[in-house]
Design a protein around this motif. Structure first.
Motif, PDB file in Angstrom:
ATOM      1  N   LEU A 129       0.953  -0.746   0.086  1.00  0.00           N
ATOM      2  CA  LEU A 129       0.122  -0.351  -0.009  1.00  0.00           C
ATOM      3  C   LEU A 129       0.588   0.884   0.322  1.00  0.00           C
ATOM      4  O   LEU A 129       2.164   1.138   1.085  1.00  0.00           O
ATOM      5  CB  LEU A 129      -0.916   0.123   1.508  1.00  0.00           C
ATOM      6  N   PRO A 130       0.773   2.090  -0.065  1.00  0.00           N
ATOM      7  CA  PRO A 130       1.339   3.283  -0.510  1.00  0.00           C
ATOM      8  C   PRO A 130       1.501   4.214   1.167  1.00  0.00           C
ATOM      9  O   PRO A 130       0.213   3.789   1.633  1.00  0.00           O
ATOM     10  CB  PRO A 130       0.728   4.448  -1.223  1.00  0.00           C
ATOM     11  N   THR A 131       2.207   5.609   1.040  1.00  0.00           N
ATOM     12  CA  THR A 131       2.745   5.544   2.160  1.00  0.00           C
ATOM     13  C   THR A 131       1.126   7.198   3.450  1.00  0.00           C
ATOM     14  O   THR A 131      -0.309   6.817   1.907  1.00  0.00           O
ATOM     15  CB  THR A 131       3.734   6.343   3.311  1.00  0.00           C
ATOM     16  N   SER A 132       0.862   7.142   3.726  1.00  0.00           N
ATOM     17  CA  SER A 132      -0.571   7.815   4.547  1.00  0.00           C
ATOM     18  C   SER A 132      -0.240   9.375   3.665  1.00  0.00           C
ATOM     19  O   SER A 132       0.800   9.823   3.899  1.00  0.00           O
ATOM     20  CB  SER A 132      -0.222   7.960   6.064  1.00  0.00           C
ATOM     21  N   GLY A 133      -1.024   9.805   4.135  1.00  0.00           N
ATOM     22  CA  GLY A 133      -1.359  11.464   3.931  1.00  0.00           C
ATOM     23  C   GLY A 133      -2.060  11.382   1.935  1.00  0.00           C
ATOM     24  O   GLY A 133      -2.082  10.609   1.026  1.00  0.00           O
ATOM     25  N   GLY A 134      -2.804  12.127   1.819  1.00  0.00           N
ATOM     26  CA  GLY A 134      -3.761  12.329   0.268  1.00  0.00           C
ATOM     27  C   GLY A 134      -5.148  12.203   1.426  1.00  0.00           C
ATOM     28  O   GLY A 134      -5.525  11.779   1.904  1.00  0.00           O
ATOM     29  N   LEU A 135      -6.217  12.462   0.550  1.00  0.00           N
ATOM     30  CA  LEU A 135      -7.541  12.550   0.221  1.00  0.00           C
ATOM     31  C   LEU A 135      -8.419  11.794  -0.922  1.00  0.00           C
ATOM     32  O   LEU A 135      -7.322  12.523  -2.175  1.00  0.00           O
ATOM     33  CB  LEU A 135      -8.509  13.871   0.323  1.00  0.00           C
ATOM     34  N   ARG A 136      -8.874  10.689  -1.325  1.00  0.00           N
ATOM     35  CA  ARG A 136      -9.107   9.773  -2.047  1.00  0.00           C
ATOM     36  C   ARG A 136     -11.042   9.819  -2.167  1.00  0.00           C
ATOM     37  O   ARG A 136     -11.042   9.439  -1.601  1.00  0.00           O
ATOM     38  CB  ARG A 136      -8.553   8.335  -2.724  1.00  0.00           C
ATOM     39  N   ARG A 137     -11.097  10.767  -3.270  1.00  0.00           N
ATOM     40  CA  ARG A 137     -13.348  10.913  -3.313  1.00  0.00           C
ATOM     41  C   ARG A 137     -13.297  11.151  -4.655  1.00  0.00           C
ATOM     42  O   ARG A 137     -12.612  10.780  -5.787  1.00  0.00           O
ATOM     43  CB  ARG A 137     -13.244  12.089  -2.823  1.00  0.00           C
ATOM     44  N   GLN A 138     -14.199  10.932  -5.491  1.00  0.00           N
ATOM     45  CA  GLN A 138     -15.359  11.145  -5.985  1.00  0.00           C
ATOM     46  C   GLN A 138     -15.349  11.855  -7.292  1.00  0.00           C
ATOM     47  O   GLN A 138     -15.477  12.892  -6.279  1.00  0.00           O
ATOM     48  CB  GLN A 138     -16.668  10.137  -5.878  1.00  0.00           C
ATOM     49  N   LEU A 139     -14.645  11.963  -8.328  1.00  0.00           N
ATOM     50  CA  LEU A 139     -14.783  13.203  -8.629  1.00  0.00           C
ATOM     51  C   LEU A 139     -16.801  13.598  -9.511  1.00  0.00           C
ATOM     52  O   LEU A 139     -17.454  12.984  -9.590  1.00  0.00           O
ATOM     53  CB  LEU A 139     -14.559  13.491 -10.326  1.00  0.00           C
ATOM     54  N   LYS A 140     -17.079  14.818  -9.803  1.00  0.00           N
ATOM     55  CA  LYS A 140     -18.541  15.293  -9.827  1.00  0.00           C
ATOM     56  C   LYS A 140     -19.474  14.714 -11.461  1.00  0.00           C
ATOM     57  O   LYS A 140     -19.671  13.641 -11.631  1.00  0.00           O
ATOM     58  CB  LYS A 140     -18.615  16.758  -9.872  1.00  0.00           C
ATOM     59  N   ASP A 141     -17.678  14.674 -12.479  1.00  0.00           N
ATOM     60  CA  ASP A 141     -18.595  14.440 -13.185  1.00  0.00           C
ATOM     61  C   ASP A 141     -17.766  13.146 -14.361  1.00  0.00           C
ATOM     62  O   ASP A 141     -18.130  12.871 -15.687  1.00  0.00           O
ATOM     63  CB  ASP A 141     -18.620  15.708 -14.622  1.00  0.00           C
ATOM     64  N   THR A 142     -17.460  12.605 -13.520  1.00  0.00           N
ATOM     65  CA  THR A 142     -16.690  11.221 -14.058  1.00  0.00           C
ATOM     66  C   THR A 142     -17.286  10.170 -12.798  1.00  0.00           C
ATOM     67  O   THR A 142     -16.795  10.309 -11.721  1.00  0.00           O
ATOM     68  CB  THR A 142     -15.214  11.619 -14.857  1.00  0.00           C
ATOM     69  N   GLU A 143     -16.493   8.511 -13.615  1.00  0.00           N
ATOM     70  CA  GLU A 143     -16.696   7.684 -12.442  1.00  0.00           C
ATOM     71  C   GLU A 143     -15.201   7.200 -12.239  1.00  0.00           C
ATOM     72  O   GLU A 143     -15.157   6.485 -11.394  1.00  0.00           O
ATOM     73  CB  GLU A 143     -17.610   6.475 -13.488  1.00  0.00           C
ATOM     74  N   LEU A 144     -14.343   7.931 -12.494  1.00  0.00           N
ATOM     75  CA  LEU A 144     -12.541   8.402 -11.794  1.00  0.00           C
ATOM     76  C   LEU A 144     -13.082   8.874 -10.559  1.00  0.00           C
ATOM     77  O   LEU A 144     -13.305   9.505 -10.485  1.00  0.00           O
ATOM     78  CB  LEU A 144     -12.032   8.558 -13.391  1.00  0.00           C
ATOM     79  N   LEU A 145     -11.905   7.833  -9.738  1.00  0.00           N
ATOM     80  CA  LEU A 145     -11.264   8.454  -8.128  1.00  0.00           C
ATOM     81  C   LEU A 145     -10.171  10.028  -8.617  1.00  0.00           C
ATOM     82  O   LEU A 145      -9.217   9.319  -9.490  1.00  0.00           O
ATOM     83  CB  LEU A 145     -11.161   7.552  -7.515  1.00  0.00           C
ATOM     84  N   SER A 146     -10.233  10.828  -7.854  1.00  0.00           N
ATOM     85  CA  SER A 146      -9.292  11.456  -7.679  1.00  0.00           C
ATOM     86  C   SER A 146      -8.329  11.134  -6.290  1.00  0.00           C
ATOM     87  O   SER A 146      -9.315  11.182  -5.731  1.00  0.00           O
ATOM     88  CB  SER A 146      -9.834  12.944  -8.027  1.00  0.00           C
ATOM     89  N   TYR A 147      -7.253  11.357  -6.288  1.00  0.00           N
ATOM     90  CA  TYR A 147      -6.164  11.376  -5.333  1.00  0.00           C
ATOM     91  C   TYR A 147      -5.425  12.277  -5.329  1.00  0.00           C
ATOM     92  O   TYR A 147      -4.348  12.493  -5.697  1.00  0.00           O
ATOM     93  CB  TYR A 147      -5.120   9.991  -5.214  1.00  0.00           C
ATOM     94  N   GLU A 148      -6.157  12.681  -3.684  1.00  0.00           N
ATOM     95  CA  GLU A 148      -6.065  14.744  -4.458  1.00  0.00           C
ATOM     96  C   GLU A 148      -4.801  14.375  -2.472  1.00  0.00           C
ATOM     97  O   GLU A 148      -4.783  14.155  -1.736  1.00  0.00           O
ATOM     98  CB  GLU A 148      -6.999  16.158  -3.427  1.00  0.00           C
TER      99      GLU A 148
END
Length: 315
Positions: A293-312
């Motif tokens: 797994l990746p190290t901690s930190g960041g926010l992964r959440r759903q984008l509004k207009d797509t089914e893809l996930l964004s990892y912020e």
């Protein structure tokens, strides 16, 4: 590129296995680190309960060893290992869970709000699990004749005070740990982002695992130090209530004094909490890395207009 065998054995993010790894990592890292600093914790509790007698770190250790022997420094070790192990599992595991839930629900909110809500939600449950262990631990550490540990401390509290005896310190425990957790996790998240974005100036995935763990340690220390300053008043109140120096929170505040709430035992808490939180994050992220797994930190959440996930996390 991962081969099929590696891919099969790699834990996928946001699955039951992922949250299981996070929970196990939290239990192992928190339990081990809190066990290691038991002598400092014994001194801290005694400094809070009897600040005149235990006025400094070195003199406090000397007094404890002279009067009660070196073994006194390890009083309450079982409560530290089990209680904080269980709390750590709940805290880290549920934080990752709530961060994903809130991140998907509150897509328009700033990341800091998500971190605050996630850490607070996780800590509420973690402290409910910790509270009975803390009730025994604090008394064992400050009252040498109370009990030897959990095995005789639990039945003694229940016989004398009933179920309430285990949870009468829950509100001040929340008062100590909720602000600490909210500040600690949020400071950690922002510190990770700051280091990758402004200092290293590379994406996390472009850094080696060693570099990633160094970032984890630096962010962990910053998070622990800031959280300690915020939570010190409530920590003094918890020790006062459990050792019957006060009956209510207001009485404890009056007895200790507002200024002393912030300063009493602060040096020893800084000596404890900063390195402990750093080591916890290091062990926790090491377990995640070993699980693929990746190290901690960041926010992964759903984008509004797509089914893809964004990892912020880090640009």
């Amino acid at each position: 590129m991962m081969n099929k065998s590696t891919r099969r054995h790699r834990v996928e993010e946001f699955t039951a296995g992922y949250y299981g790894v996070c929970t196990a990592g939290g239990m192992l890292s928190a339990g081990a680190t809190h066990l290691a600093i038991t002598p400092l914790d014994v001194l801290k509790v005694n400094m809070q309960v009897n600040p005149i007698k235990y006025s400094g770190i070195l003199s406090g250790f000397s007094t404890l060893c002279k009067e009660e022997g070196a073994s006194a420094l390890w009083r309450g070790w079982s409560g530290k290992l089990l209680g904080y192990g269980i709390q750590g599992g709940c805290k880290f595991g549920l934080y990752e869970y709530f961060k994903k839930i809130y991140g998907d629900l509150l897509v328009d909110q700033r990341k800091g709000v998500i971190f605050f809500l996630s850490s607070a939600s996780a800590q509420i449950f973690a402290d409910v699990a910790l509270c009975p262990f803390e009730a025994v631990k604090v008394r064992v550490q400050a009252q040498s004749t109370f009990a030897k540990g959990l095995s005789d401390g639990f039945p003694k509290i229940y016989a004398n005070e009933g179920f309430y005896g285990f949870y009468k310190g829950l509100l001040p425990l929340w008062g100590r740990n909720l602000p600490f957790a909210m500040v600690m996790f949020t400071t950690f998240e922002h510190s990770v982002e700051l280091m990758y974005h402004n200092i290293i100036q590379r994406k996390r995935e472009d850094c080696s695992k060693t570099q990633q763990l160094v970032v984890t340690c630096l962010a962990g220390y910053a998070a622990g130090a800031v959280g300690t300053l915020i939570s010190n008043p409530a920590d003094n109140i918890v020790s006062s209530l459990y050792n019957k120096k006060a009956v209510t929170v207001m009485q404890a505040v009056k007895n200790i004094g507002v200024a002393n709430l912030f300063t009493r035992s602060l040096p020893v808490r800084l000596a404890i909490v900063g390195p402990v939180v750093t080591l916890q994050w290091f062990l926790y992220d090491s377990i995640k890395v070993l699980s693929g797994l990746p190290t901690s930190g960041g926010l992964r959440r759903q984008l509004k207009d797509t089914e893809l996930l964004s990892y912020e996390a880090t640009p």
